[in-house]
Design an enzyme around this catalytic site. Structure first.
Site, short mmCIF file in Angstrom:
data_model
loop_
_atom_site.label_atom_id
_atom_site.label_comp_id
_atom_site.label_asym_id
_atom_site.label_seq_id
_atom_site.Cartn_x
_atom_site.Cartn_y
_atom_site.Cartn_z
N TYR A 1 -1.13 8.01 -2.89
CA TYR A 1 -1.23 7.53 -4.26
C TYR A 1 -2.47 8.11 -4.97
CZ TYR A 1 2.30 3.71 -4.28
OH TYR A 1 3.45 2.98 -4.29
N GLY A 2 -3.49 8.43 -4.19
CA GLY A 2 -4.80 8.76 -4.75
C GLY A 2 -4.88 10.04 -5.55
N CYS B 1 -11.06 2.48 -0.29
CA CYS B 1 -9.65 2.77 -0.01
C CYS B 1 -9.31 2.02 1.27
CB CYS B 1 -9.44 4.27 0.18
SG CYS B 1 -7.79 4.69 0.82
N THR B 2 -8.17 1.34 1.28
CA THR B 2 -7.84 0.50 2.45
C THR B 2 -7.54 1.31 3.71
OG1 THR B 2 -5.57 0.36 1.61
CG2 THR B 2 -7.04 -1.51 1.17
N HIS B 3 -7.29 2.61 3.54
CA HIS B 3 -7.11 3.44 4.73
C HIS B 3 -8.43 3.64 5.49
CE1 HIS B 3 -3.24 4.66 2.98
NE2 HIS B 3 -2.96 5.29 4.09
N GLU C 1 -2.99 9.25 7.86
CA GLU C 1 -1.53 9.11 7.98
C GLU C 1 -0.97 10.06 9.05
OE1 GLU C 1 0.69 7.01 6.61
OE2 GLU C 1 -0.66 5.93 5.29
N ASP D 1 0.88 -1.17 0.00
CA ASP D 1 0.00 0.00 0.00
C ASP D 1 0.92 1.22 0.00
OD1 ASP D 1 -2.40 1.55 0.29
OD2 ASP D 1 -1.91 1.84 2.39
N SER D 2 0.31 2.40 -0.10
CA SER D 2 1.11 3.62 0.00
C SER D 2 1.58 3.85 1.43
CB SER D 2 0.28 4.82 -0.46
OG SER D 2 -0.85 4.96 0.38
N CYS E 1 -4.19 -1.93 -1.88
CA CYS E 1 -4.35 -0.53 -2.26
C CYS E 1 -5.35 -0.48 -3.42
CB CYS E 1 -2.99 0.02 -2.70
SG CYS E 1 -3.06 1.61 -3.53
N ASN E 2 -6.47 0.18 -3.19
CA ASN E 2 -7.51 0.26 -4.24
C ASN E 2 -7.04 1.06 -5.44
OD1 ASN E 2 -10.38 -0.75 -3.13
ND2 ASN E 2 -9.15 0.04 -1.46
N THR E 3 -6.27 2.12 -5.18
CA THR E 3 -5.82 2.98 -6.28
C THR E 3 -4.97 2.15 -7.26
OG1 THR E 3 -5.80 4.80 -4.68
CG2 THR E 3 -4.71 5.19 -6.79
N1 LIG Z 1 -4.82 2.95 0.63
C1 LIG Z 1 -4.71 3.16 -0.77
C2 LIG Z 1 -3.92 4.37 -1.20
C3 LIG Z 1 -4.42 5.67 -0.69
C4 LIG Z 1 -3.51 6.85 -1.05
O1 LIG Z 1 -2.29 6.75 -0.84
O2 LIG Z 1 -4.04 7.85 -1.54
C5 LIG Z 1 -5.98 2.89 -1.51
O3 LIG Z 1 -6.67 1.97 -1.13
O4 LIG Z 1 -6.30 3.50 -2.50
#
Ligand SMILES: N[C@H](CCC(=O)O)C(=O)O
Length: 286
Positions: free
Chosen positions: A59-60, A199-201, A167, A27-28, A90-92
């Site tokens: 990443y988004g 998003c996994t966050h 974060e 993930d990011s 990471c979904n992105t």
């Molecule tokens: N947790 C990641 C990346 C989020 C990010 O870094 O913007 C996702 O699921 O997209």
């Protein structure tokens, strides 16, 4: 800083016992911990390498070309670590890169979109998806959901502020609650019955989001479902580990102390994080 080449003298050679090789997840940043948590619950015998690209998050807000480059670098490094399977936690990355890179690497690579979409259509007919700007713009969830069931309605909301707030460990700030309220408002207006964490966050925000939604709204965490898919794949491939897991390796591209400190609250322990400089790795030329 440890360069990637120092990992090449791996202590373990998994070629004789491929089922004992680790699963790589990335993930990011700390978002992938929600997938790691599911791996610990559902597949406790699996050894795991966790990579957090903390030097380059979020990443988004990145372009597809940037995400593709990062994902190729990470997968090249994962391959050098002899992983038997990769989960894009990471979904992105799953939305923008999975279909392209899947053909470029020998190991099976799983993403979150399809398992999340399948779970959502089993739960509801009015589905909200909260996601990073890049994932929302890609329409990956909407397409996957409608393809499975054209009769459901889908609304997506881009939530650019969530990842930086998580974060920075600002989950319980009143400001975060107000931001969440404004992101959820259009979905509440549409009377959604199901909300997908795109998003996994975002599962880290569960108490905040839950407090803003009616109790009848079902929350879908694709992490639960991608790990269930992973378990099935390992069975099918004869790769499920029956030996005790090795300790999880945590690798980051940014500051290991910062990652360790913010991860501890979700892991229940403070991880020892290593640093790897991915620009030292050979990048796939495809
Ligand atoms: N947790 C990641 C990346 C989020 C990010 O870094 O913007 C996702 O699921 O997209």
């Amino acid at each position: 800083m440890i360069s990637s080449s120092q990992f090449e003298g791996n202590l373990y050679d998994f070629s004789q016992e491929p089922q004992r090789a680790p699963i790589g997840i990335f993930d990011s940043g700390v978002g992938g911990l929600t997938v790691l948590r599911q791996l610990y619950r559902q597949l406790p015998n699996e050894s795991i390498i966790y990579f957090g690209d903390t030097a380059r998050l979020p990443y988004g807000i990145r372009s597809q070309a940037e995400i593709l480059q990062f994902v190729r670098e990470i997968l090249t490094w994962m391959q050098q670590q002899q992983v038997k399977m990769v989960i894009m936690a990471c979904n992105t990355s799953s939305a923008l890169a999975l279909e392209i890179v899947r053909e470029e690497f020998p190991m099976p690579i799983l993403g979150l979109i399809l398992p999340g979409a399948r779970a959502a259509v089993q739960q509801g007919k009015r589905i909200g998806v909260i996601a990073t700007p890049a994932t929302a713009k890609s329409n990956a969830y909407k397409r996957a959901i409608i393809e499975i069931n054209p009769d459901v309605q889908v609304w997506q909301v881009s939530c650019p502020e969530f990842v930086p707030l998580i974060e920075q460990n600002r989950i319980h700030d009143p400001y975060t609650v107000e931001v969440a309220r404004s992101y959820l408002e259009p979905l509440v207006q549409q009377q959604i019955d199901t909300l997908v964490y795109g998003c996994t966050h975002y599962p880290h925000l569960a108490p905040v989001l839950r407090s803003l939604l009616s109790t009848s709204v079902k929350l879908i965490d694709p992490a639960v479902h991608v790990v269930a898919t992973c378990a099935k794949e390992l069975d099918l491939l004869g790769l499920k580990n029956t030996y005790p897991a090795l300790p999880t390796r945590f690798i980051v591209s940014g500051c290991p102390r910062q990652f360790a400190e913010s991860s501890a609250q979700w892991l229940g322990f403070t991880p020892m994080a290593e640093v790897v400089c991915l620009s030292n790795t050979v990048v796939s030329s495809n």
